[in-house]
Scaffold this motif. Structure first.
Motif, PDB file in Angstrom:
ATOM      1  N   LYS A  56       0.805  -1.229   0.000  1.00 26.61           N
ATOM      2  CA  LYS A  56       0.000   0.000   0.000  1.00 26.61           C
ATOM      3  C   LYS A  56       0.834   1.272   0.000  1.00 26.61           C
ATOM      4  O   LYS A  56       0.315   2.361  -0.244  1.00 26.61           O
ATOM      5  N   ARG A  58       1.986   2.301   2.829  1.00 26.86           N
ATOM      6  CA  ARG A  58       1.366   2.887   4.016  1.00 26.86           C
ATOM      7  C   ARG A  58       2.412   3.276   5.053  1.00 26.86           C
ATOM      8  O   ARG A  58       3.394   2.578   5.252  1.00 26.86           O
ATOM      9  N   SER A 143      -7.910  -1.010   4.186  1.00 28.19           N
ATOM     10  CA  SER A 143      -8.680  -0.854   2.954  1.00 28.19           C
ATOM     11  C   SER A 143      -7.789  -1.120   1.740  1.00 28.19           C
ATOM     12  O   SER A 143      -6.591  -0.831   1.765  1.00 28.19           O
ATOM     13  N   ASN A 145      -6.366  -0.180  -1.300  1.00 27.80           N
ATOM     14  CA  ASN A 145      -6.013   0.989  -2.129  1.00 27.80           C
ATOM     15  C   ASN A 145      -4.569   1.321  -1.839  1.00 27.80           C
ATOM     16  O   ASN A 145      -4.065   0.995  -0.766  1.00 27.80           O
ATOM     17  N   SER A 151     -10.648   4.263  -1.174  1.00 27.76           N
ATOM     18  CA  SER A 151     -10.723   2.827  -0.873  1.00 27.76           C
ATOM     19  C   SER A 151     -11.446   2.089  -1.996  1.00 27.76           C
ATOM     20  O   SER A 151     -12.317   2.656  -2.655  1.00 27.76           O
ATOM     21  N   GLU A 180     -15.691   2.676   4.938  1.00 27.40           N
ATOM     22  CA  GLU A 180     -15.039   1.875   5.965  1.00 27.40           C
ATOM     23  C   GLU A 180     -15.822   1.902   7.282  1.00 27.40           C
ATOM     24  O   GLU A 180     -16.655   2.776   7.509  1.00 27.40           O
ATOM     25  N   HIS A 236      -6.119  11.561   2.374  1.00 19.25           N
ATOM     26  CA  HIS A 236      -6.842  10.353   1.974  1.00 19.25           C
ATOM     27  C   HIS A 236      -7.908  10.667   0.927  1.00 19.25           C
ATOM     28  O   HIS A 236      -8.423  11.770   0.899  1.00 19.25           O
TER      29      HIS A 236
HETATM   30 MG    MG Z   1      -7.732   3.133   4.344  1.00 20.48          MG
END
Ligand code: MG
Ligand code: AMP
Length: 343
Positions: A56, A58, A143, A145, A151, A180, A236
């Motif tokens: 991701k 992330r 999620s 993405n 998402s 979500e 986001h």
């Molecule tokens: Mg997310």
């Protein structure tokens, strides 16, 4: 991707079993839940979870939610659970509800971002439940993405973005809710809503006396401001195009405001309610739906599509911030980077 399983029409147990074994081996599975798609890995294995962060892109301090199939799994990962916390789980599980609890030591730091708490959810989607049961471990699943993008609520929208990053894809069709889960944390008998979702403040108030909506849900965050949930800090859902969210309780006012503002642009795109699709003659329009349920289901799908129109501005009609409308507005505000006008 090694395997794609199409379970849109029929749930093939043997496919889910195979993907569950993949989870046990440390592989990544893209799977449906009732909220949005998740990228899942064995939530108790550091190396497996690490792969999610890489896939991701992330940030390491943004913790993941562990998904469980039964209360036995809960006891493996959380401790010192209070009566109120149990009541909330009983009321809203299985379903789109995540609760932050004190973690047990076997939950790896990488899942919690080093916090002493862990986010836990028991999904109601049958494929998700079966996958967790076959995996026999809690599944860490953010999620589906690339971080910062909207998402994924159906496989078509995220195939290009994620198919080369996961081992299995389970296609369960369009997600029922599309936003979500509601995330809560109980602090001194007060339920703090850290992320709004399908389970609303009003529903939680039937279980708990004090329910607080965290300030950051609708307000913009100042740099270095402390937050109860690390995810609040990050950009986001934002399309590449500049986006603006506009809302008025009166439909005529809303339409007039958008028409006026659209004149300042060459190629405006208006994301509007179904009943307004014929109101904007000189702009491209996208229909986001009519009811709040339709709008929440379509929000991410629409946000993913707006850039294909190459607009110089996207003007989005807002909704009343009540019920699941609060969750819709939270996602739209973030997509618009808090560029918001209320008249
Ligand atoms: Mg997310
Ligand atoms: P996502 O994985 O995209 O659904 O996002 C999960 C959200 O839950 C993020 O906003 C996280 O910051 C939040 N979250 C997960 N675990 C915790 C935790 N232990 N404490 C606070 N927030 C959490």
């Amino acid at each position: 991707m090694k395997q794609y399983f199409d379970l849109k029409e029929n749930i093939e147990e043997k496919n889910i079993e195979e993907a569950g074994k993949g989870i046990q081996k440390g592989e990544l599975v893209l799977f449906p839940t009732e909220t949005v798609y998740g990228i899942g890995a064995n939530g108790l294995e550091k190396q497996a979870v690490k792969r999610i962060f890489v896939a991701k892109g992330r940030k390491q301090d943004n913790p993941l939610i562990l998904h469980i199939a039964d209360m036995e799994m809960l006891e493996q990962i959380a401790q010192n659970i209070t009566t109120l916390e149990y009541k909330l789980m009983e009321a809203f599980w299985p379903g789109p509800f995540t609760i932050i609890l004190e973690r047990k030591p076997n939950v790896p730091d990488i899942v919690t971002g080093g916090l002493n708490t862990v986010g836990i959810r028991m999904p109601s989607n049958l494929v998700a439940q079966k996958l967790i049961s076959y995996a026999k471990v809690p599944i860490a699943a953010p999620s589906a993405n690339i971080s910062g993008r909207p998402s994924g609520t159906n496989i078509q929208d995220i195939f290009e973005e994620l198919s080369d990053k996961v081992d299995y894809i389970i296609d369960g069709g369009q997600c029922e809710i599309g936003l979500e889960s509601t995330v809560v944390r109980v602090i001194k008998e007060e339920v703090h809503i850290l992320r709004p979702g399908k389970i609303t403040k009003e529903q939680i108030q039937k279980i708990a006396e004090k329910v607080v909506i965290d300030n950051h849900i609708l307000g913009d965050l100042k740099p270095n401001e402390p937050v109860l949930s690390p995810g609040m800090k990050y950009k986001h859902y934002a399309p590449k195009a500049k986006c603006m969210l506009i809302y008025s309780k009166e439909n005529n006012k809303l339409v007039e405001e958008i028409k006026e503002r659209a004149k300042e642009y060459e190629n405006p795109l208006i994301v509007c309610h179904h009943h307004n699709i014929n109101q904007y003659e000189n702009a491209k329009v996208m229909d986001i739906g009519e009811t709040l349920e339709e709008i929440s289901k379509n929000t991410f799908k629409v946000l993913r599509k707006v850039d294909s129109y190459h607009p110089d501005i996207v003007m989005i009609e807002g909704v009343e911030k009540e019920g699941i409308g609060l969750a819709v507005m939270n996602r739209l505000l973030r997509a618009c980077e808090h560029h918001y006008i209320e008249i």
